[in-house]
Design a protein around this motif. Structure first.
Motif, PDB file in Angstrom:
ATOM      1  N   ALA A 171     -12.027  25.848  20.383  1.00 20.11           N
ATOM      2  CA  ALA A 171     -11.584  25.033  21.524  1.00 20.11           C
ATOM      3  C   ALA A 171     -12.156  23.622  21.438  1.00 20.11           C
ATOM      4  O   ALA A 171     -11.483  22.637  21.772  1.00 20.11           O
ATOM      5  N   VAL A 172     -13.418  23.512  20.976  1.00 16.21           N
ATOM      6  CA  VAL A 172     -14.034  22.193  20.825  1.00 16.21           C
ATOM      7  C   VAL A 172     -13.287  21.367  19.782  1.00 16.21           C
ATOM      8  O   VAL A 172     -13.010  20.173  19.985  1.00 16.21           O
TER       9      VAL A 172
ATOM     10  N   LYS B 157     -10.207  21.693  18.958  1.00 12.74           N
ATOM     11  CA  LYS B 157      -8.911  21.342  19.524  1.00 12.74           C
ATOM     12  C   LYS B 157      -9.027  20.143  20.455  1.00 12.74           C
ATOM     13  O   LYS B 157      -8.174  19.244  20.436  1.00 12.74           O
ATOM     14  N   VAL B 158     -10.101  20.124  21.240  1.00 11.85           N
ATOM     15  CA  VAL B 158     -10.317  18.990  22.143  1.00 11.85           C
ATOM     16  C   VAL B 158     -10.537  17.709  21.347  1.00 11.85           C
ATOM     17  O   VAL B 158     -10.012  16.637  21.687  1.00 11.85           O
TER      18      VAL B 158
ATOM     19  N   ASN C 166      -7.230  16.547  19.934  1.00 14.21           N
ATOM     20  CA  ASN C 166      -6.415  15.963  21.003  1.00 14.21           C
ATOM     21  C   ASN C 166      -6.927  14.580  21.385  1.00 14.21           C
ATOM     22  O   ASN C 166      -6.141  13.663  21.670  1.00 14.21           O
ATOM     23  N   TYR C 167      -8.246  14.432  21.391  1.00 14.66           N
ATOM     24  CA  TYR C 167      -8.829  13.140  21.720  1.00 14.66           C
ATOM     25  C   TYR C 167      -8.448  12.090  20.678  1.00 14.66           C
ATOM     26  O   TYR C 167      -8.099  10.953  21.024  1.00 14.66           O
TER      27      TYR C 167
END
Length: 429
Positions: free
Chosen positions: A179-180, A182-183, A186-187
């Motif tokens: 998840a990290v 992925k964040v 996305n950033y």
């Protein structure tokens, strides 16, 4: 029978329509708030290039005016009484071009002089991080060896919270690494999208700056068409006030932060502070945020210096304290003046409120935005007080208990005790 039209029916219909529309909006905000927020976010995302263009045009217009009125006007005029429309068009195109060149020069100068030093500093921090941790550990061990009670207390804390920290890392942090990542991805995508929107916005800003008088004239025309003359004059005056507040605060705060960053670089270089360029950029950028900005920049910088040299960290904190006192008491008031008219309480209130809604951008624009709202409310209150023939000074109401309805005399909350002579005369009467 012929129906006689009356404007009051139109006003009633518009009022009923507005009430129904406001009720529907309130219902959606209360019970469909997430959908409403998603819709607003989507609209803002679509219009972001236009918003960027408007913001860039607003920020670059002062530079455009200086170039056009202080330099090009004398070159194009050359003794002529008036310029033709064609000459004005060429002058505006030249001013816009020079403004963009000036902006590109500033960006190029920043990238060529500051960014290499920033990358070098960050790279050095990454490679030297184990050494810094070791230095900090040795310094802490030395301090704890000289203070056994503190050492015992810290060891107890470590023994207490180490199992919890290990459990959190194994059970929470590691399973969420996907998840990290992925964040982070996305950033990175959002950063690239923001850069693309900024490029489109820059193109839009060129058209806005090239025809800014026409757009302003169209806006005024629409305002006078929508309202009566008195109300339209009031609306335009409010817009001018918003412009003075925002323009004065934003431009003044940018200049103030630039000067603070330069002074910080000079001071840290003289003191031999590690990574002076990186620290000065952090201090200058975070100084844009009113009130809390100095602390936001000083804390991570102090932690970085502490890992390298604890004594230098102490010198740095003292220097930042002196620098912020200079900024808050001398430089800031000299540049900004009383551009907002807000007290310290309302400054903190506006930063906290808008920062909670919009994050860091809200902390930057929160003060001028709330200043506009505050000034409009104050103007409305003072206007209503003048209609009632009451004073508008706040000091007049501090000890107020009530106001006589007939004479409009102010009756204090704690009446002045009567003297013996006054009480005797009152009794005789």
């Amino acid at each position: 029978m012929k129906f006689r039209w009356d404007k009051k029916y139109l006003y009633w219909g518009i009022t009923a329509l507005l009430v129904i529309g406001a009720s529907i909006c309130l219902f959606f905000l209360m019970f469909r708030g997430a959908n409403f927020k998603d819709g607003v976010t989507k609209i803002i995302a679509i219009a972001m290039p236009i918003i960027d263009g408007l913001v860039l045009a607003y920020l670059l217009t002062p530079v455009l005016n200086v170039i056009e009125n202080k330099a090009l006007k004398y070159i194009f005029k050359k003794g002529r009484q008036e310029l033709s429309d064609k000459q004005r068009k060429y002058m505006r195109m030249s001013a816009v071009t020079l403004t963009l060149l000036f902006v590109f020069f500033i960006i190029y100068a920043f990238c060529s002089m500051v960014l290499p030093q920033l990358f070098k500093s960050i790279q050095s921090i990454v490679f030297q991080f184990p050494v810094y941790v070791n230095n900090l550990t040795e310094w802490l061990q030395k301090v704890l060896a000289d203070n056994p009670d503190v050492e015992t207390y810290i060891n107890d804390l470590i023994n207490t919270y180490t199992p919890e920290l290990r459990s959190w890392m194994n059970d929470t942090l590691l399973p969420q690494m996907n998840a990290v990542l992925k964040v982070v991805s996305n950033y990175a995508f959002n950063v690239l999208k923001a850069l693309w929107n900024m490029i489109i916005g820059l193109i839009i800003s060129v058209y806005i700056m090239g025809s800014k008088e026409k757009f302003i004239g169209q806006a005024k025309k629409a305002i006078y068409a929508a309202f009566d003359i008195k109300r339209a004059n009031s609306v335009i005056e409010d817009i001018r006030f918003v412009h003075r507040t925002f323009g004065g605060f934003i431009s003044g705060k940018l200049l103030d932060s630039l000067i603070i960053g330069i002074l910080c670089f000079a001071g840290t270089s003289i003191m031999g502070t590690p990574y002076p360029v990186l620290i000065s950029v952090i201090i200058g950028v975070t100084n844009i945020v009113p009130f809390f900005g100095p602390y936001l920049g000083a804390i991570p910088s102090a932690i970085l210096i502490l890992m390298i040299n604890p004594i230098q960290c102490l010198y740095f904190l003292l220097f930042i304290l002196v620098l912020q006192q200079f900024d808050g008491n001398i430089l800031g008031p000299k540049i900004l003046g009383d551009s907002t008219g807000l007290s310290s309480f309302w400054v903190i209130f506006s930063i906290t409120l808008f920062g909670g809604f919009m994050g860091v951008p809200g902390m930057v624009i929160g003060v001028p935005t709330f200043a506009v709202i505050y000034a409009m409310c104050r103007r409305r209150i003072n206007r209503n007080l003048k209609k009632k023939d009451l004073p508008t000074e706040t000091d007049e109401y501090k000890e107020l208990g009530s106001i006589d309805e007939v004479s409009k005399e102010f009756i204090p909350n704690h009446p002045v005790p009567e003297t013996g002579k006054e009480a005797k005369e009152k009794k005789n009467n």
